[in-house]
Design an enzyme around this catalytic site. Structure first.
Site, short mmCIF file in Angstrom:
data_model
loop_
_atom_site.label_atom_id
_atom_site.label_comp_id
_atom_site.label_asym_id
_atom_site.label_seq_id
_atom_site.Cartn_x
_atom_site.Cartn_y
_atom_site.Cartn_z
N HIS A 102 -46.17 -89.61 107.19
CA HIS A 102 -47.13 -89.98 108.24
C HIS A 102 -47.08 -91.49 108.46
O HIS A 102 -46.76 -92.25 107.54
CB HIS A 102 -48.56 -89.56 107.87
CG HIS A 102 -48.99 -90.01 106.51
ND1 HIS A 102 -48.64 -89.36 105.36
CD2 HIS A 102 -49.74 -91.08 106.11
CE1 HIS A 102 -49.15 -89.99 104.31
NE2 HIS A 102 -49.81 -91.04 104.75
N HIS A 104 -49.52 -94.69 109.79
CA HIS A 104 -50.88 -95.16 110.06
C HIS A 104 -50.83 -96.07 111.29
O HIS A 104 -49.99 -96.98 111.35
CB HIS A 104 -51.41 -96.00 108.89
CG HIS A 104 -51.53 -95.26 107.59
ND1 HIS A 104 -52.72 -94.81 107.10
CD2 HIS A 104 -50.59 -94.90 106.68
CE1 HIS A 104 -52.52 -94.22 105.92
NE2 HIS A 104 -51.24 -94.26 105.66
#
Ligand code: AMP
Length: 142
Positions: A102, A104
């Site tokens: 992922h 941010h």
């Protein structure tokens, strides 16, 4: 490290856990970080399985980055931020806590420090309001 189908983001992708969604397409999903280091802290994940940068398929990474690139200016405008920090951690030693890759997207303001990583859970109402702001701005900016 092998990919674990029981990680939190895999559960979010399967709809087994809720999230404050801001964007979804066939290949990626973006939602609010539950312990935001800044207001509007957004996470972008691929639907493809990968632990992190060390095993992700290059094409899956490109699909992921396309969504990061699309959302970064939207989050900046929606949150009226001065800048945007993009962060990504690989392995526990580097600060990775959830083992589904992922990115941010962190709004930054000139006069505000980031809150600590792994700090406090945000109120659901605040997360929902920020998700709504970002969705509305995405609608406007495309
Ligand atoms: P890291 O693996 O260090 O990049 O951090 C994982 C991020 O996921 C942290 O910022 C957590 O606050 C966030 N997080 C953990 N669980 C959830 C969840 N259920 N929904 C949204 N964000 C989460």
């Amino acid at each position: 490290m092998a990919y674990d189908d029981e990680n939190i983001f895999a559960k979010i992708l399967r709809g087994e856990l809720p999230c404050h969604k801001v964007y979804e397409d066939d290949l990626t999903l973006a939602f609010m970080d539950i312990m935001p280091r800044a207001d509007g802290h957004t996470l972008v994940i691929p639907k493809a399985k990968a632990v992190n940068m060390l095993d992700v398929e290059p094409d899956d990474l490109c699909d992921l980055m396309r969504t990061v690139r699309r959302l970064a200016p939207v989050v900046k405008e929606a949150m009226e931020a001065d800048g945007i920090l993009i962060q990504q951690f690989n392995e526990a030693a580097a600060g990775q806590m959830v083992f589904h890759i992922h990115f941010h997207i962190l709004p930054r303001w000139e006069d505000q420090k980031l809150r600590p990583h792994r700090a406090e859970m945000e109120d659901a109402d605040v997360l929902a309001a920020n998700a709504e702001k970002i969705r509305a701005k995405l609608e406007e900016m495309g």
